[in-house]
Design a protein around this motif. Structure first.
Motif, PDB file in Angstrom:
ATOM      1  N   ILE A  30      20.577 -52.600 -44.477  1.00  0.00           N
ATOM      2  CA  ILE A  30      19.580 -52.323 -43.438  1.00  0.00           C
ATOM      3  C   ILE A  30      20.272 -51.668 -42.253  1.00  0.00           C
ATOM      4  O   ILE A  30      21.287 -52.177 -41.746  1.00  0.00           O
ATOM      5  CB  ILE A  30      18.845 -53.605 -43.009  1.00  0.00           C
ATOM      6  N   LEU A  31      19.727 -50.522 -41.816  1.00  0.00           N
ATOM      7  CA  LEU A  31      20.355 -49.682 -40.798  1.00  0.00           C
ATOM      8  C   LEU A  31      19.534 -49.670 -39.509  1.00  0.00           C
ATOM      9  O   LEU A  31      18.322 -49.440 -39.543  1.00  0.00           O
ATOM     10  CB  LEU A  31      20.501 -48.254 -41.339  1.00  0.00           C
ATOM     11  N   HIS A  32      20.209 -49.863 -38.398  1.00  0.00           N
ATOM     12  CA  HIS A  32      19.507 -50.070 -37.122  1.00  0.00           C
ATOM     13  C   HIS A  32      19.194 -48.765 -36.383  1.00  0.00           C
ATOM     14  O   HIS A  32      19.728 -47.695 -36.704  1.00  0.00           O
ATOM     15  CB  HIS A  32      20.285 -51.043 -36.237  1.00  0.00           C
ATOM     16  N   PRO A  33      18.331 -48.842 -35.344  1.00  0.00           N
ATOM     17  CA  PRO A  33      17.956 -47.652 -34.563  1.00  0.00           C
ATOM     18  C   PRO A  33      19.120 -47.063 -33.768  1.00  0.00           C
ATOM     19  O   PRO A  33      20.239 -47.580 -33.788  1.00  0.00           O
ATOM     20  CB  PRO A  33      16.863 -48.181 -33.620  1.00  0.00           C
ATOM     21  N   HIS A  34      18.832 -46.009 -33.045  1.00  0.00           N
ATOM     22  CA  HIS A  34      19.822 -45.182 -32.364  1.00  0.00           C
ATOM     23  C   HIS A  34      20.736 -45.997 -31.444  1.00  0.00           C
ATOM     24  O   HIS A  34      20.275 -46.674 -30.526  1.00  0.00           O
ATOM     25  CB  HIS A  34      19.111 -44.111 -31.537  1.00  0.00           C
ATOM     26  N   PRO A  35      22.065 -45.911 -31.668  1.00  0.00           N
ATOM     27  CA  PRO A  35      23.010 -46.687 -30.864  1.00  0.00           C
ATOM     28  C   PRO A  35      22.944 -46.380 -29.368  1.00  0.00           C
ATOM     29  O   PRO A  35      23.226 -47.254 -28.543  1.00  0.00           O
ATOM     30  CB  PRO A  35      24.377 -46.287 -31.433  1.00  0.00           C
ATOM     31  N   GLN A  36      22.592 -45.159 -28.999  1.00  0.00           N
ATOM     32  CA  GLN A  36      22.585 -44.797 -27.579  1.00  0.00           C
ATOM     33  C   GLN A  36      21.290 -45.182 -26.862  1.00  0.00           C
ATOM     34  O   GLN A  36      21.161 -44.965 -25.673  1.00  0.00           O
ATOM     35  CB  GLN A  36      22.849 -43.299 -27.430  1.00  0.00           C
ATOM     36  N   PHE A  37      20.356 -45.739 -27.609  1.00  0.00           N
ATOM     37  CA  PHE A  37      19.097 -46.184 -27.007  1.00  0.00           C
ATOM     38  C   PHE A  37      18.843 -47.657 -27.289  1.00  0.00           C
ATOM     39  O   PHE A  37      17.705 -48.087 -27.466  1.00  0.00           O
ATOM     40  CB  PHE A  37      17.935 -45.325 -27.517  1.00  0.00           C
ATOM     41  N   SER A  74      33.251 -44.863 -31.583  1.00  0.00           N
ATOM     42  CA  SER A  74      32.253 -44.408 -30.617  1.00  0.00           C
ATOM     43  C   SER A  74      31.215 -43.552 -31.324  1.00  0.00           C
ATOM     44  O   SER A  74      31.451 -43.022 -32.424  1.00  0.00           O
ATOM     45  CB  SER A  74      32.918 -43.611 -29.491  1.00  0.00           C
ATOM     46  N   PHE A  75      30.068 -43.407 -30.700  1.00  0.00           N
ATOM     47  CA  PHE A  75      28.935 -42.690 -31.294  1.00  0.00           C
ATOM     48  C   PHE A  75      29.356 -41.295 -31.761  1.00  0.00           C
ATOM     49  O   PHE A  75      30.071 -40.577 -31.062  1.00  0.00           O
ATOM     50  CB  PHE A  75      27.806 -42.596 -30.266  1.00  0.00           C
ATOM     51  N   ASP A  76      28.871 -40.917 -32.966  1.00  0.00           N
ATOM     52  CA  ASP A  76      29.320 -39.664 -33.562  1.00  0.00           C
ATOM     53  C   ASP A  76      28.152 -38.768 -34.009  1.00  0.00           C
ATOM     54  O   ASP A  76      28.307 -37.958 -34.928  1.00  0.00           O
ATOM     55  CB  ASP A  76      30.243 -39.965 -34.752  1.00  0.00           C
ATOM     56  N   HIS A  77      27.004 -38.950 -33.383  1.00  0.00           N
ATOM     57  CA  HIS A  77      25.863 -38.051 -33.597  1.00  0.00           C
ATOM     58  C   HIS A  77      25.385 -37.984 -35.047  1.00  0.00           C
ATOM     59  O   HIS A  77      24.762 -37.008 -35.452  1.00  0.00           O
ATOM     60  CB  HIS A  77      26.194 -36.639 -33.091  1.00  0.00           C
ATOM     61  N   GLY A  78      25.664 -39.011 -35.810  1.00  0.00           N
ATOM     62  CA  GLY A  78      25.137 -39.108 -37.167  1.00  0.00           C
ATOM     63  C   GLY A  78      26.171 -38.984 -38.267  1.00  0.00           C
ATOM     64  O   GLY A  78      26.100 -39.681 -39.275  1.00  0.00           O
ATOM     65  N   GLY A  79      27.144 -38.098 -38.095  1.00  0.00           N
ATOM     66  CA  GLY A  79      28.153 -37.904 -39.133  1.00  0.00           C
ATOM     67  C   GLY A  79      28.986 -39.150 -39.377  1.00  0.00           C
ATOM     68  O   GLY A  79      29.149 -39.604 -40.519  1.00  0.00           O
ATOM     69  N   GLY A  80      29.517 -39.712 -38.313  1.00  0.00           N
ATOM     70  CA  GLY A  80      30.313 -40.924 -38.430  1.00  0.00           C
ATOM     71  C   GLY A  80      29.477 -42.118 -38.851  1.00  0.00           C
ATOM     72  O   GLY A  80      29.930 -42.982 -39.614  1.00  0.00           O
ATOM     73  N   GLU A  81      28.221 -42.162 -38.365  1.00  0.00           N
ATOM     74  CA  GLU A  81      27.340 -43.271 -38.708  1.00  0.00           C
ATOM     75  C   GLU A  81      26.999 -43.264 -40.199  1.00  0.00           C
ATOM     76  O   GLU A  81      26.876 -44.310 -40.829  1.00  0.00           O
ATOM     77  CB  GLU A  81      26.077 -43.230 -37.849  1.00  0.00           C
ATOM     78  N   LEU A  82      26.862 -42.063 -40.773  1.00  0.00           N
ATOM     79  CA  LEU A  82      26.650 -41.968 -42.219  1.00  0.00           C
ATOM     80  C   LEU A  82      27.879 -42.500 -42.966  1.00  0.00           C
ATOM     81  O   LEU A  82      27.742 -43.210 -43.971  1.00  0.00           O
ATOM     82  CB  LEU A  82      26.358 -40.519 -42.613  1.00  0.00           C
ATOM     83  N   ALA A 111      16.744 -44.742 -40.254  1.00  0.00           N
ATOM     84  CA  ALA A 111      16.012 -44.169 -41.388  1.00  0.00           C
ATOM     85  C   ALA A 111      16.610 -42.817 -41.774  1.00  0.00           C
ATOM     86  O   ALA A 111      16.740 -42.495 -42.956  1.00  0.00           O
ATOM     87  CB  ALA A 111      14.531 -44.027 -41.041  1.00  0.00           C
ATOM     88  N   TRP A 112      16.967 -42.036 -40.769  1.00  0.00           N
ATOM     89  CA  TRP A 112      17.591 -40.730 -41.019  1.00  0.00           C
ATOM     90  C   TRP A 112      18.934 -40.890 -41.727  1.00  0.00           C
ATOM     91  O   TRP A 112      19.220 -40.203 -42.705  1.00  0.00           O
ATOM     92  CB  TRP A 112      17.766 -39.993 -39.687  1.00  0.00           C
ATOM     93  N   ILE A 113      19.739 -41.829 -41.250  1.00  0.00           N
ATOM     94  CA  ILE A 113      21.028 -42.094 -41.881  1.00  0.00           C
ATOM     95  C   ILE A 113      20.816 -42.622 -43.302  1.00  0.00           C
ATOM     96  O   ILE A 113      21.487 -42.198 -44.251  1.00  0.00           O
ATOM     97  CB  ILE A 113      21.846 -43.114 -41.057  1.00  0.00           C
ATOM     98  N   GLY A 114      19.866 -43.528 -43.452  1.00  0.00           N
ATOM     99  CA  GLY A 114      19.618 -44.135 -44.755  1.00  0.00           C
ATOM    100  C   GLY A 114      19.195 -43.135 -45.809  1.00  0.00           C
ATOM    101  O   GLY A 114      19.639 -43.208 -46.965  1.00  0.00           O
TER     102      GLY A 114
END
Length: 219
Positions: A30-37, A74-82, A111-114
């Protein structure tokens, strides 16, 4: 609900993991919402999804993306989170060697990452995408979508309006043998404030159809 720490690409990742008592049980990530928000693994929807899968006999894992809570990086705009999500699935598979299948559930940014993870991992057989922000992130990679699943939106979602995701859903619905369902929770905003019970009823109804009712699974 044991705390777990495993190694991700940017260092330590903290999570919560509930192992199934059933041999060969499927895995749920289960993947959570945007880290910066303000998104974390303790988000109320993430928490409810986690226990929905636990109650169905899954080995379930939720975790904090890099830079959130005690997860390093640190936050990576999606690439690192994937990459974090892939590492989480790798870890869950390493402690569930008998598991053959996996489900991915994500909320908003999650959801986008998932959905990206789903495209890369053939063992993912189902997904739940809640509040998928198709107006903010590119979902064109879902062509074709390799697994059946459910998109859920709130009718009053101003962050990721329903109409924005409908074009994505209509495109992936055309894939042979894949069934994409879409549900709208009336009156709900992007965060389903005051509507989480209705949201989970929708998710449970879909999972009942795909997997059978939880008491049947445990029997």
């Amino acid at each position: 609900m044991p705390e777990v720490v495993f190694t991700g690409p940017a260092g330590r990742i903290e999570g919560r993991y509930h192992p199934s008592k059933q041999k060969g049980a499927p895995i749920a990530i289960i993947l959570h919402p945007h880290p910066q928000f303000g998104g974390t693994m303790n988000n109320q929807i993430v928490y409810n999804l986690y226990y929905t899968f636990v109650n169905r006999g899954f080995s379930a894992l939720r975790f904090n993306f890099r830079g959130v809570g005690r997860s390093q990086g640190s936050f990576d705009h999606g690439g690192g989170e994937l990459s974090d999500a892939a590492a989480a699935l790798d870890w869950a598979q390493s402690v569930n060697g008998d598991a053959r299948t996996c489900w991915i559930a994500g909320v908003s940014f999650g959801a986008w990452i998932g959905m990206q993870l789903l495209m890369r991992r053939p063992e993912v057989e189902g997904f739940i995408s809640i509040g998928a922000p198709a107006n903010r992130f590119d979902f064109s990679f879902l062509a074709p979508c390799p697994s059946s699943g459910l998109f859920v939106h709130g009718s009053e979602d101003r962050v990721a309006p329903v109409k924005e995701v409908m074009s994505v859903i209509e495109k992936v619905k055309t894939q042979k043998g894949i069934q994409i369902e879409h549900a709208v929770v009336d009156g709900a905003n992007h965060f389903f404030d005051g509507r989480i019970e209705e949201l989970m009823q929708t998710v449970d109804g879909y999972l009942d159809k795909r997997l059978g009712k939880p008491d049947e699974e445990a029997a």
